[in-house]
Design a protein around this motif. Structure first.
Motif, PDB file in Angstrom:
ATOM      1  N   TYR A 352       7.150  10.301 -10.652  1.00  0.00           N
ATOM      2  CA  TYR A 352       7.062  10.595  -9.217  1.00  0.00           C
ATOM      3  C   TYR A 352       5.740  10.070  -8.652  1.00  0.00           C
ATOM      4  O   TYR A 352       5.703   9.434  -7.599  1.00  0.00           O
ATOM      5  N   TYR A 353       4.663  10.326  -9.382  1.00  0.00           N
ATOM      6  CA  TYR A 353       3.336   9.866  -8.967  1.00  0.00           C
ATOM      7  C   TYR A 353       3.322   8.342  -8.836  1.00  0.00           C
ATOM      8  O   TYR A 353       2.895   7.798  -7.810  1.00  0.00           O
ATOM      9  N   GLU A 354       3.842   7.664  -9.857  1.00  0.00           N
ATOM     10  CA  GLU A 354       3.816   6.202  -9.825  1.00  0.00           C
ATOM     11  C   GLU A 354       4.744   5.637  -8.751  1.00  0.00           C
ATOM     12  O   GLU A 354       4.439   4.616  -8.137  1.00  0.00           O
ATOM     13  N   ASN A 355       5.870   6.319  -8.516  1.00  0.00           N
ATOM     14  CA  ASN A 355       6.767   5.861  -7.442  1.00  0.00           C
ATOM     15  C   ASN A 355       6.104   6.007  -6.074  1.00  0.00           C
ATOM     16  O   ASN A 355       6.294   5.168  -5.194  1.00  0.00           O
ATOM     17  N   SER A 356       5.318   7.064  -5.897  1.00  0.00           N
ATOM     18  CA  SER A 356       4.601   7.261  -4.637  1.00  0.00           C
ATOM     19  C   SER A 356       3.587   6.136  -4.427  1.00  0.00           C
ATOM     20  O   SER A 356       3.458   5.599  -3.333  1.00  0.00           O
ATOM     21  N   ILE A 357       2.879   5.790  -5.502  1.00  0.00           N
ATOM     22  CA  ILE A 357       1.887   4.712  -5.390  1.00  0.00           C
ATOM     23  C   ILE A 357       2.577   3.389  -5.072  1.00  0.00           C
ATOM     24  O   ILE A 357       2.148   2.636  -4.201  1.00  0.00           O
ATOM     25  N   LYS A 358       3.696   3.136  -5.774  1.00  0.00           N
ATOM     26  CA  LYS A 358       4.454   1.904  -5.543  1.00  0.00           C
ATOM     27  C   LYS A 358       4.884   1.801  -4.080  1.00  0.00           C
ATOM     28  O   LYS A 358       4.773   0.743  -3.457  1.00  0.00           O
ATOM     29  N   TYR A 359       5.360   2.899  -3.543  1.00  0.00           N
ATOM     30  CA  TYR A 359       5.812   2.907  -2.148  1.00  0.00           C
ATOM     31  C   TYR A 359       4.644   2.650  -1.209  1.00  0.00           C
ATOM     32  O   TYR A 359       4.735   1.854  -0.277  1.00  0.00           O
ATOM     33  N   GLN A 360       3.523   3.315  -1.490  1.00  0.00           N
ATOM     34  CA  GLN A 360       2.332   3.155  -0.655  1.00  0.00           C
ATOM     35  C   GLN A 360       1.888   1.681  -0.636  1.00  0.00           C
ATOM     36  O   GLN A 360       1.578   1.124   0.413  1.00  0.00           O
ATOM     37  N   VAL A 361       1.905   1.061  -1.812  1.00  0.00           N
ATOM     38  CA  VAL A 361       1.456  -0.329  -1.913  1.00  0.00           C
ATOM     39  C   VAL A 361       2.445  -1.259  -1.198  1.00  0.00           C
ATOM     40  O   VAL A 361       2.044  -2.129  -0.433  1.00  0.00           O
ATOM     41  N   SER A 362       3.737  -1.056  -1.425  1.00  0.00           N
ATOM     42  CA  SER A 362       4.730  -1.998  -0.900  1.00  0.00           C
ATOM     43  C   SER A 362       4.923  -1.860   0.608  1.00  0.00           C
ATOM     44  O   SER A 362       5.230  -2.823   1.284  1.00  0.00           O
ATOM     45  N   SER A 363       4.727  -0.659   1.158  1.00  0.00           N
ATOM     46  CA  SER A 363       5.019  -0.478   2.581  1.00  0.00           C
ATOM     47  C   SER A 363       3.910  -1.018   3.484  1.00  0.00           C
ATOM     48  O   SER A 363       4.142  -1.300   4.642  1.00  0.00           O
ATOM     49  N   LYS A 364       2.703  -1.172   2.979  1.00  0.00           N
ATOM     50  CA  LYS A 364       1.553  -1.767   3.683  1.00  0.00           C
ATOM     51  C   LYS A 364       1.142  -1.002   4.939  1.00  0.00           C
ATOM     52  O   LYS A 364       0.218  -1.397   5.634  1.00  0.00           O
ATOM     53  N   GLY A 368      -5.183   3.540   3.986  1.00  0.00           N
ATOM     54  CA  GLY A 368      -6.268   4.409   3.529  1.00  0.00           C
ATOM     55  C   GLY A 368      -5.886   5.339   2.391  1.00  0.00           C
ATOM     56  O   GLY A 368      -6.739   6.045   1.868  1.00  0.00           O
ATOM     57  N   ILE A 369      -4.598   5.353   2.025  1.00  0.00           N
ATOM     58  CA  ILE A 369      -4.173   6.311   0.997  1.00  0.00           C
ATOM     59  C   ILE A 369      -4.380   5.724  -0.400  1.00  0.00           C
ATOM     60  O   ILE A 369      -3.763   4.738  -0.763  1.00  0.00           O
ATOM     61  N   THR A 370      -5.261   6.339  -1.168  1.00  0.00           N
ATOM     62  CA  THR A 370      -5.544   5.858  -2.518  1.00  0.00           C
ATOM     63  C   THR A 370      -4.732   6.660  -3.532  1.00  0.00           C
ATOM     64  O   THR A 370      -4.267   7.764  -3.232  1.00  0.00           O
ATOM     65  N   PRO A 371      -4.593   6.113  -4.748  1.00  0.00           N
ATOM     66  CA  PRO A 371      -3.914   6.881  -5.816  1.00  0.00           C
ATOM     67  C   PRO A 371      -4.578   8.237  -6.044  1.00  0.00           C
ATOM     68  O   PRO A 371      -3.908   9.200  -6.398  1.00  0.00           O
ATOM     69  N   GLU A 391       8.538   8.727  -0.796  1.00  0.00           N
ATOM     70  CA  GLU A 391       8.342   8.142   0.528  1.00  0.00           C
ATOM     71  C   GLU A 391       7.883   9.212   1.518  1.00  0.00           C
ATOM     72  O   GLU A 391       6.941   9.014   2.274  1.00  0.00           O
ATOM     73  N   LYS A 392       8.555  10.361   1.467  1.00  0.00           N
ATOM     74  CA  LYS A 392       8.211  11.469   2.355  1.00  0.00           C
ATOM     75  C   LYS A 392       6.784  11.930   2.105  1.00  0.00           C
ATOM     76  O   LYS A 392       6.053  12.249   3.040  1.00  0.00           O
ATOM     77  N   LEU A 393       6.419  11.988   0.829  1.00  0.00           N
ATOM     78  CA  LEU A 393       5.080  12.467   0.488  1.00  0.00           C
ATOM     79  C   LEU A 393       4.017  11.559   1.098  1.00  0.00           C
ATOM     80  O   LEU A 393       3.082  12.032   1.760  1.00  0.00           O
ATOM     81  N   VAL A 394       4.178  10.252   0.928  1.00  0.00           N
ATOM     82  CA  VAL A 394       3.190   9.301   1.445  1.00  0.00           C
ATOM     83  C   VAL A 394       3.115   9.408   2.966  1.00  0.00           C
ATOM     84  O   VAL A 394       2.025   9.387   3.558  1.00  0.00           O
ATOM     85  N   ASN A 395       4.272   9.554   3.585  1.00  0.00           N
ATOM     86  CA  ASN A 395       4.331   9.749   5.024  1.00  0.00           C
ATOM     87  C   ASN A 395       3.564  10.980   5.475  1.00  0.00           C
ATOM     88  O   ASN A 395       2.798  10.947   6.434  1.00  0.00           O
ATOM     89  N   GLN A 405      -5.287   4.433  11.611  1.00  0.00           N
ATOM     90  CA  GLN A 405      -4.113   3.611  11.859  1.00  0.00           C
ATOM     91  C   GLN A 405      -4.520   2.317  12.565  1.00  0.00           C
ATOM     92  O   GLN A 405      -3.800   1.340  12.547  1.00  0.00           O
ATOM     93  N   MET A 406      -5.668   2.350  13.227  1.00  0.00           N
ATOM     94  CA  MET A 406      -6.100   1.152  13.945  1.00  0.00           C
ATOM     95  C   MET A 406      -6.761   0.196  12.969  1.00  0.00           C
ATOM     96  O   MET A 406      -7.237   0.601  11.931  1.00  0.00           O
TER      97      MET A 406
END
Ligand code: ZN
Ligand code: MN
Length: 466
Positions: A352-364, A368-371, A391-395, A405-406
């Protein structure tokens, strides 16, 4: 507390029921827990005359995989044997097990200990517990003691009989009840990681049997602990179904042995039971010797010979195990050993942790969200990973943290504007007043209408002011 001159000698035997689809030597459904008694049986697992056992290939392979995960050697030649004893839950009058040629031998498992942390390296002291063997056998039926029409009786459910069971035996390398508990938790974790059993203690799919004795402690550092003579007796406590009970049973036994030894006597070699309500052990029977079981090779199952490619193939099927994963998480995600240990406790959480990181990286979208931030959320906010998708978690993190965001240019423009509008604060800062910086940060954040993040703004501001 163990008195100074006594040393606990503890070994463990662990039985694990595998979660294969069918039983060990027949085609019966292996999902027996909670089913109507005696509905998942056939002539083979009921041991009717004339039936022949047929080994479950998957169960055998999983047993070998566990052996490999525990750093064992896999001998080329292996066989099944009959272990003879009479008990109502054993319909054949013998258990098909393995005696002198088990599937896996001479392994080891390295665990953390409860020893104080090494201050110099900041590392916990680790210890290698040797694994003597990992072998395959079959489970027995279940006895149920009941009162029917006022008469005491024993009922038998054969649904469990013939279930694939793996037995893991350690060398007597464990020196405290806490070490035993830590070892058992780690073994439990590895079994669940490789996915061969749920190792659910409450359902009895992992059962613990510590064997315990105590010897006079020798502080001679030059003598390897393994070379010291073992005590001339051993007490085995049967069928314990929780890590804490195992710890309590061991502590109870250690105290009991020491008080007997202090009187100059030797505790009896025996098998004891654990009474979880009273928190004590009690005598069950004097310990059998191997010859009491009249072991002999199982004539109905041919011996097994492995080829090297077969073993390599099984090795390749083993997923990344916790120790390796912890190291990789620390290195790749720059998180602490403590965080990495928690995140890898269960494979589901680690994925789950790694999937969250993958999503964070791929969605661009979430720069500012680090592992490290994601790790904090999963650990400290106790995210329910069964309900919140990665996905929800990163959101959620991005919303709650008001990550910038700017882009940098936008922020820079706002800062320029604020600096122009507040020449006095700028002059104050340049004359050494640190408070002026905080005032300017506040102004920028107000101007950015919540889109700027304080630390980021402060870092930018200081850079532009210098
Ligand atoms: Zn059957
Ligand atoms: Mn056994």
């Amino acid at each position: 507390m163990i008195k100074e001159n006594f040393e606990p000698i503890i070994g463990l035997e662990i039985h694990v029921e595998l979660k294969t689809k069918s039983k060990m030597f027949c085609g019966c459904n292996a999902d027996w827990f909670g089913k109507v008694p005696n509905t998942l049986c056939c002539p083979v697992c009921l041991a009717l005359p004339g039936t022949l056992p047929f080994p479950n290939r998957i169960a055998v392979e999983w047993c070998v995989m566990l052996g490999l995960a525990l750093n064992c050697d896999i001998p080329v030649f292996s066989k099944f044997d009959r272990k003879n004893y009479f008990y109502p839950d054993l319909p054949k009058g013998y258990q098909i097990s393995q005696y002198d040629k088990p599937f896996a031998i001479n392994g080891s498992l390295e665990t953390n200990t409860n020893q104080p942390i090494n201050k110099l390296t900041n590392q916990q002291i680790r210890k290698k517990i040797r694994i003597r063997r990992v072998h395959m056998e079959e489970d027995t039926g279940k006895l149920l003691h009941a009162t029917i029409d006022g008469a005491k009786c024993t009922l038998i459910d054969f649904n469990r009989s013939g279930m694939p069971l793996v037995e893991i035996v350690t060398e007597p390398d464990i020196r405290s009840s806490e070490e035993a508990r830590i070892f058992l938790k780690k073994l439990h974790q590895i079994i669940r990681y490789i996915g061969i059993s749920d190792a659910d203690m409450e359902k009895g799919s992992m059962r613990l049997e510590p064997n315990i004795s105590v010897r006079k402690f020798s502080r001679n550092k030059n003598q390897s602990p393994n070379k010291l003579k073992l005590p001339n007796y051993k007490v085995e406590v049967k069928n314990i179904n929780s890590f804490n009970f195992a710890k309590k049973a061991i502590d109870f036994e250690l105290d009991r042995h020491i008080s007997i030894l202090e009187k100059g006597e030797v505790p009896a070699q025996e098998t004891r039971g654990w009474d979880e309500k009273k928190g004590i052990t009690y005598t069950q029977r004097t310990k059998e010797e191997a010859h009491d079981y009249r072991y002999f090779p199982e004539p109905d199952i041919p011996p097994i010979r492995w080829t090297k490619p077969q073993i390599s193939k099984l090795k390749a099927q083993i997923c990344e195990l916790p120790d390796k994963k912890i190291k990789r998480f620390i290195k790749d995600y720059k998180i602490s050993e403590y965080d990495a240990t928690i995140l890898t406790d269960e494979l589901e959480t680690a994925d789950y942790y790694e999937n969250s990181i993958k999503y964070q990286v791929s969605s661009k979208k979430y720069k500012g969200i680090t592992p490290k931030i994601i790790a904090n959320w999963i650990i400290n906010k106790k995210t329910d990973i069964t309900k919140v998708t990665p996905e929800k978690l990163v959101n959620l993190i991005s919303q709650k943290q008001q990550i910038v965001q700017m882009d940098d240019k936008e922020l820079e423009a706002i800062i320029q504007k604020v600096l122009k509008a507040n020449p006095k604060a700028v002059a104050d800062f340049k004359s050494g007043k640190q408070q002026a910086l905080m005032f300017l940060v506040g102004q920028v954040m107000r101007e950015a209408k919540g889109k700027a993040e304080a630390e980021e703004t402060k870092r930018f501001l200081s850079k532009m002011l210098n």
